[in-house]
Design a protein around this motif. Structure first.
Motif, PDB file in Angstrom:
ATOM      1  N   SER A   2       0.858  -1.100  -0.102  1.00  0.00           N
ATOM      2  CA  SER A   2      -0.075  -0.010  -0.134  1.00  0.00           C
ATOM      3  C   SER A   2       0.841   1.301   0.080  1.00  0.00           C
ATOM      4  N   ARG A   3       0.468   2.238  -0.785  1.00  0.00           N
ATOM      5  CA  ARG A   3       0.975   3.291  -0.671  1.00  0.00           C
ATOM      6  C   ARG A   3       1.102   4.296   0.601  1.00  0.00           C
ATOM      7  N   ILE A   4       1.903   5.057   0.906  1.00  0.00           N
ATOM      8  CA  ILE A   4       1.924   5.807   2.270  1.00  0.00           C
ATOM      9  C   ILE A   4       1.291   7.268   2.021  1.00  0.00           C
ATOM     10  N   ARG A   5       0.116   7.452   3.108  1.00  0.00           N
ATOM     11  CA  ARG A   5      -0.433   8.723   2.770  1.00  0.00           C
ATOM     12  C   ARG A   5       0.297   9.801   3.273  1.00  0.00           C
ATOM     13  N   LEU A   6       0.383  10.888   2.342  1.00  0.00           N
ATOM     14  CA  LEU A   6       1.024  12.259   2.689  1.00  0.00           C
ATOM     15  C   LEU A   6       0.134  13.176   3.473  1.00  0.00           C
ATOM     16  N   ASN A   7       0.464  13.136   4.728  1.00  0.00           N
ATOM     17  CA  ASN A   7       0.080  14.028   5.936  1.00  0.00           C
ATOM     18  C   ASN A   7       0.879  15.152   5.979  1.00  0.00           C
ATOM     19  N   GLN A   8       0.306  16.143   6.744  1.00  0.00           N
ATOM     20  CA  GLN A   8       0.880  17.450   6.988  1.00  0.00           C
ATOM     21  C   GLN A   8       2.480  17.622   7.325  1.00  0.00           C
ATOM     22  N   GLU A   9       2.478  16.753   8.308  1.00  0.00           N
ATOM     23  CA  GLU A   9       3.868  16.436   8.828  1.00  0.00           C
ATOM     24  C   GLU A   9       4.796  16.081   7.948  1.00  0.00           C
ATOM     25  N   TYR A  10       4.635  15.328   6.967  1.00  0.00           N
ATOM     26  CA  TYR A  10       5.553  14.892   5.943  1.00  0.00           C
ATOM     27  C   TYR A  10       5.645  15.896   5.044  1.00  0.00           C
ATOM     28  N   ARG A  11       4.613  16.613   4.683  1.00  0.00           N
ATOM     29  CA  ARG A  11       4.485  17.980   3.778  1.00  0.00           C
ATOM     30  C   ARG A  11       5.453  18.908   4.442  1.00  0.00           C
ATOM     31  N   ASN A  12       5.484  19.107   5.582  1.00  0.00           N
ATOM     32  CA  ASN A  12       6.217  20.172   6.135  1.00  0.00           C
ATOM     33  C   ASN A  12       7.808  19.736   6.209  1.00  0.00           C
ATOM     34  N   LYS A  13       8.045  18.305   6.318  1.00  0.00           N
ATOM     35  CA  LYS A  13       9.387  17.844   6.303  1.00  0.00           C
ATOM     36  C   LYS A  13       9.988  18.024   4.939  1.00  0.00           C
ATOM     37  N   ILE A  14       9.291  17.929   3.928  1.00  0.00           N
ATOM     38  CA  ILE A  14       9.675  17.807   2.637  1.00  0.00           C
ATOM     39  C   ILE A  14       9.793  19.362   2.217  1.00  0.00           C
ATOM     40  N   ALA A  15       9.138  20.070   2.777  1.00  0.00           N
ATOM     41  CA  ALA A  15       8.899  21.656   2.127  1.00  0.00           C
ATOM     42  C   ALA A  15      10.257  22.338   2.987  1.00  0.00           C
ATOM     43  N   ASN A  16      10.539  21.785   4.358  1.00  0.00           N
ATOM     44  CA  ASN A  16      11.872  22.347   4.721  1.00  0.00           C
ATOM     45  C   ASN A  16      13.063  21.841   4.042  1.00  0.00           C
ATOM     46  N   ARG A  17      12.929  20.638   3.724  1.00  0.00           N
ATOM     47  CA  ARG A  17      14.175  20.129   3.002  1.00  0.00           C
ATOM     48  C   ARG A  17      14.484  20.843   1.865  1.00  0.00           C
TER      49      ARG A  17
END
Length: 326
Positions: A2-17
């Motif tokens: 199954s694919r991993i859902r993109l939650n807000q925490e992950y969005r913030n991590k990727i945006a910061n990186r």
């Protein structure tokens, strides 16, 4: 699988990186900022050397010594003060209009205020001693040092441009200024101690406007212009990153799965994987992960190698400026 859902925490991590990645890219805007930053110590030293020469023509060291003698001898004499801002002037001409609205050239005093403090005004059109401070210069010059502090943000004025005063902006401006220091501490003290002279007179620089030549005046005006160009280079570089981040955040907001966000990162030149996003917190992802920390340090280096022609041109400009300062 199954694919991993993109939650807000992950969005913030990727945006910061992504923000870190964009700041490390060797773009034209970043090259311009880096190149102008490398020139700042020299242009300030050259301008100060000239300012000191102008001041000492009027307030000689012998005069200062005599005034200090009287100040030390008599309790009611208070005439020596250290200062790092000056009003310089020369006799020139200005075009005015007569009663018939015809142009008339008249002799006039051309004057401006020159402030050598770290947050001194760089506005060439305002010669008021009370002109606003330009904190943005110190933020641009000590950007790396401010970025290394948890509660500082050297880009805050650019990020908040056009917005009304708010607690978020105030917090970081106050923290930046506290870290950089002033006449009593930090980089501000080191800077202001370097650029100050003993002067005779009241502690109000407009009351002691000092005569200089037109050539000297124009040299100092150009010094303010060069400082302003550096602040503008910082603004253009960060503004270009903010524009890209705006688009990135819109894209991340529209994605449902983590692999979509990782694909976007890969296409933009940032190689990360789902384990890195899932297992690290936001701070660790941006700073403490060894690879990311190495990338961050590499991004602080000026990788641009100047051509022989560029080096010659810069040397000629430096020699011309030194001749005026001498």
């Amino acid at each position: 699988m199954s694919r991993i859902r993109l939650n807000q925490e992950y969005r913030n991590k990727i945006a910061n990186r992504m923000r870190v990645h964009l700041e490390q890219e060797d773009t034209i805007e970043k090259q311009n900022y880096d190149n102008l930053k490398a020139q700042q110590i020299d242009i300030n030293d050259n301008a100060w050397k000239l300012a000191e020469k102008i001041v000492r023509r009027h307030y000689t060291l012998d005069d200062v010594a005599k005034a200090r003698y009287l100040q030390d001898k008599f309790e009611n004499v208070d005439t020596i003060a250290k200062d790092s801002c000056f009003h310089f002037h020369y006799m020139g001409t200005k075009e005015e209009r007569d009663y018939d609205n015809n142009p008339v050239v008249k002799e006039a005093t051309i004057e401006s205020h020159f402030d050598f403090k770290l947050d001194g005004s760089i506005d060439v059109d305002n010669n008021s001693s009370y002109s606003r401070d330009d904190s943005g210069y110190g933020y641009a010059l000590f950007r790396d040092e401010l970025k290394a502090q948890d509660d500082c943000n050297p880009d805050i004025l650019i990020e908040q441009e056009g917005k009304e005063s708010n607690p978020h902006k105030t917090k970081y401006v106050d923290n930046n200024n506290k870290y950089l220091g002033d006449k009593d501490s930090g980089y501000g003290k080191e800077w202001n101690d370097k650029y100050q002279l003993d002067l005779i007179g009241r502690n109000y620089c407009r009351d002691r406007s000092i005569a200089c030549t037109e050539q000297e005046y124009n040299f100092l005006i150009n010094w303010k212009v060069q400082k302003a160009n550096f602040v503008m280079a910082h603004q253009k570089w960060i503004s270009s990153i903010l524009q890209q981040m705006k688009e990135i955040k819109v894209g991340l907001k529209g994605y449902k799965y983590l692999d979509e966000a990782i694909e976007l990162s890969t296409e933009l030149g940032l190689n990360i994987n789902d384990a890195e996003i899932i297992r690290t917190n936001s701070t660790g992802l941006t700073i403490y992960n060894p690879k990311n920390l190495a990338d961050r340090i590499k991004g602080m280096k000026n990788k641009k190698v100047k051509t022989k022609a560029e080096k010659i041109a810069e040397r000629l400009l430096y020699e011309q400026q030194s001749q005026v300062a001498n």
